[in-house]
Design a protein around this motif. Sequence first.
Motif, PDB file in Angstrom:
ATOM      1  N   UNK A  36       0.690   3.548 -13.636  1.00  0.00           N
ATOM      2  CA  UNK A  36       1.382   3.042 -14.386  1.00  0.00           C
ATOM      3  C   UNK A  36       2.853   2.720 -14.127  1.00  0.00           C
ATOM      4  N   UNK A  37       3.475   3.346 -13.081  1.00  0.00           N
ATOM      5  CA  UNK A  37       4.762   3.120 -12.410  1.00  0.00           C
ATOM      6  C   UNK A  37       4.470   1.897 -11.703  1.00  0.00           C
ATOM      7  N   UNK A  38       3.703   1.506 -11.006  1.00  0.00           N
ATOM      8  CA  UNK A  38       3.128   0.352 -10.088  1.00  0.00           C
ATOM      9  C   UNK A  38       3.069  -0.591 -11.132  1.00  0.00           C
ATOM     10  N   UNK A  39       2.251  -0.771 -12.327  1.00  0.00           N
ATOM     11  CA  UNK A  39       2.325  -1.673 -13.365  1.00  0.00           C
ATOM     12  C   UNK A  39       3.494  -2.409 -13.544  1.00  0.00           C
ATOM     13  N   UNK A  40       4.679  -1.342 -13.728  1.00  0.00           N
ATOM     14  CA  UNK A  40       6.114  -1.867 -14.189  1.00  0.00           C
ATOM     15  C   UNK A  40       6.740  -2.396 -13.013  1.00  0.00           C
ATOM     16  N   UNK A  41       6.509  -1.684 -11.789  1.00  0.00           N
ATOM     17  CA  UNK A  41       7.284  -2.049 -10.492  1.00  0.00           C
ATOM     18  C   UNK A  41       6.350  -2.037  -9.276  1.00  0.00           C
ATOM     19  N   UNK A  77       0.762  -1.386   0.207  1.00  0.00           N
ATOM     20  CA  UNK A  77       0.004  -0.049  -0.145  1.00  0.00           C
ATOM     21  C   UNK A  77       0.790   1.238   0.028  1.00  0.00           C
ATOM     22  N   UNK A  78       1.740   1.283   0.803  1.00  0.00           N
ATOM     23  CA  UNK A  78       2.532   2.467   1.060  1.00  0.00           C
ATOM     24  C   UNK A  78       3.056   3.236  -0.390  1.00  0.00           C
ATOM     25  N   UNK A  79       3.449   2.431  -1.273  1.00  0.00           N
ATOM     26  CA  UNK A  79       4.119   3.108  -2.368  1.00  0.00           C
ATOM     27  C   UNK A  79       3.071   3.789  -3.122  1.00  0.00           C
ATOM     28  N   UNK A  80       1.884   3.445  -3.051  1.00  0.00           N
ATOM     29  CA  UNK A  80       0.744   4.266  -3.752  1.00  0.00           C
ATOM     30  C   UNK A  80       0.235   5.251  -2.992  1.00  0.00           C
ATOM     31  N   UNK A 131       6.758  -1.930  -6.365  1.00  0.00           N
ATOM     32  CA  UNK A 131       7.566  -1.190  -5.474  1.00  0.00           C
ATOM     33  C   UNK A 131       8.028   0.119  -5.701  1.00  0.00           C
ATOM     34  N   UNK A 132       7.554   0.684  -6.836  1.00  0.00           N
ATOM     35  CA  UNK A 132       8.032   1.868  -7.474  1.00  0.00           C
ATOM     36  C   UNK A 132       8.141   2.879  -6.387  1.00  0.00           C
ATOM     37  N   UNK A 133       9.148   3.684  -6.465  1.00  0.00           N
ATOM     38  CA  UNK A 133       9.496   4.815  -5.056  1.00  0.00           C
ATOM     39  C   UNK A 133       8.517   5.746  -5.126  1.00  0.00           C
ATOM     40  N   UNK A 134       7.860   6.368  -6.275  1.00  0.00           N
ATOM     41  CA  UNK A 134       7.192   7.620  -6.507  1.00  0.00           C
ATOM     42  C   UNK A 134       8.081   8.717  -6.219  1.00  0.00           C
ATOM     43  N   UNK A 135       7.670   9.519  -5.463  1.00  0.00           N
ATOM     44  CA  UNK A 135       8.514  10.759  -4.937  1.00  0.00           C
ATOM     45  C   UNK A 135       9.532  10.569  -3.781  1.00  0.00           C
TER      46      UNK A 135
END
Length: 601
Positions: free
Chosen positions: A100-105, A89-92, A107-111
Amino acid sequence: MTTWETETRRVYAGGRTFGDHGAFEILEGRVRYSVDPADPRNRGIVDLAFAPRDESGRVGFRGDFTIIAPRDTTARKLLIDVPNRGRRLAFSILNRARPTELLEDPCAPGDGFLFRRGYALASIGWQWDVSNGLRLDAPEVRADGEPVEGDVVCRVQPGTDRAFVFFGQLGEVTYPPADPHDPGSRLFVRDDDNAPLIEVARHRWRFARERNGVVERSDRHIHLDDGFERGRIYTLVYRARGARVAGCGLLALRDAAESLREGDGPVAPGIRRVVAFGASQTGRVLRHLLHLGLNTGSRGKRVFDGMHVHIAGGQRGDFNHRFAQPSSAGVPAAGQRFPFAGTRVRDPLTGATAGLYDNLTHMPKVVITNTSFEYWRGDAALTHVSPDGTRDLVPHPSERNYLFAGTHHVNGIMPPTNVFAATGEKARYAFNVVDYSPLVRAAFANLDAWVSGTTPPGSRVPSLRASTLVERSTVLRRFAAVGGFRGLDPDRLGGLSALDLGEGVEEGVCDFPAVEGKPYARLVSDVDDSLNELAGIRLPEVALPVGCHTGWNPRHPEHGAAELPAIFVGFSHFDGELATPGEIERRARDCVRTLVADRFV
């Protein structure tokens, strides 16, 4: 006792650095847990005594983990991220990574919000019945060496007329029927959650589905002779075999957090503060964990310093009874019972006196955030008002409670639509567009500061004292005065009620369906002349106002029961003349400056 088995360890986010904390690394693997059923700290876990034991008399189980931590420095703070049905949850929600970032990863870091603040993050699998994402292998319940049998309850509200329905509860079917031909299986129907259950004759339905016009056996579908009617609510009760100790998921969260805090895991020693974050289902998980008093580690010390309980309302959930289905929502069961508030209070419906935190030896700081949806669902107000709705409760000193006014469960949806992307079903009006992400972050930042000694802003919720907490019918009458508007039927709206689940409920063995008694208070924020909510934290869209924004939205007539609310969503409506763009911007800036000064954004 926990043993960490790291399967992969690599540089995180391509070596991107996060302020003074440098680059991070990501670790994934499995945790082995070993718990003592005789330990008083574990006494609230249903059926733990009936799980298989090793030679030392302990119960073992395993679960998944993902950890992201500084590579070259030491993290002083740890966030336990409680996955929702296997999804981190925390990543989003906190780092605001794009879909779109979360579809690729995933655990995408976002900002990098969390990592720039010096947090290590651990997502801990706790739910045993998910097929994807982070999960737990919970032990099976055994009586005299054999799997146990018991009742399972499921709720289905189809959006179209159909011959058969899938009865998984926001996910896969947790327990298939032990005997699909059991004459004791029962199916009930009613038109809303306040109506009596009407039993459907057993010969008219069966565990089956249709394929190419042929009815075939299925342990995940039920087939009805005359078909299921759109919008009606069906309750299925059947016997299953092979219960799991669902409450081991709660122990996993506690024990993984303690291990990392004490430097016994794969993260470098030095963590001084541990907080947890859960949303919706997993916000209810945290409420359940608190209710069971699971905040004392094996060394007798505090495990969690703080918890952010987001969009959980006043409920717990299906996390700690026999044949519990952790993904279930909206089915009256053990997790929908009193107490609802942290403050100790008497329940006039049952005669019991209790508070959610009564069993805690170490009380953490707790920040509660809810949207308007959880109030309109009928339970969020119970976190700060007496069960009968007659008086405001004195706030618990270690708790802050905030309503995000004019928002809904799934956050703002743009571009405007009234269609659920996952199912294709519709609500009557276009979904709420108000993005409350800045409020969530600020609430978490205030919790972060609170566990280090800085007092957060006071609670912002509707109250009887301020005449801002009212019955849903009061608000609906205001909307009914708007020409052409179609609202909800207040007499058919659900909520929590006193429940009779049988004599075994205190041991975690429930009789289904629950016998529902008198209703608890089902109160919401009143609205102003613009039909926006008066109480809570008001973002510019609500405060100026720019349109009208709600936490409720009628079901679309195409899907039946058009006087009942669609699940999870509110609506936004724009009508009449707006101020000039320049005037709106000026007033919005003034509003935001006030929110910043009050530490709400």
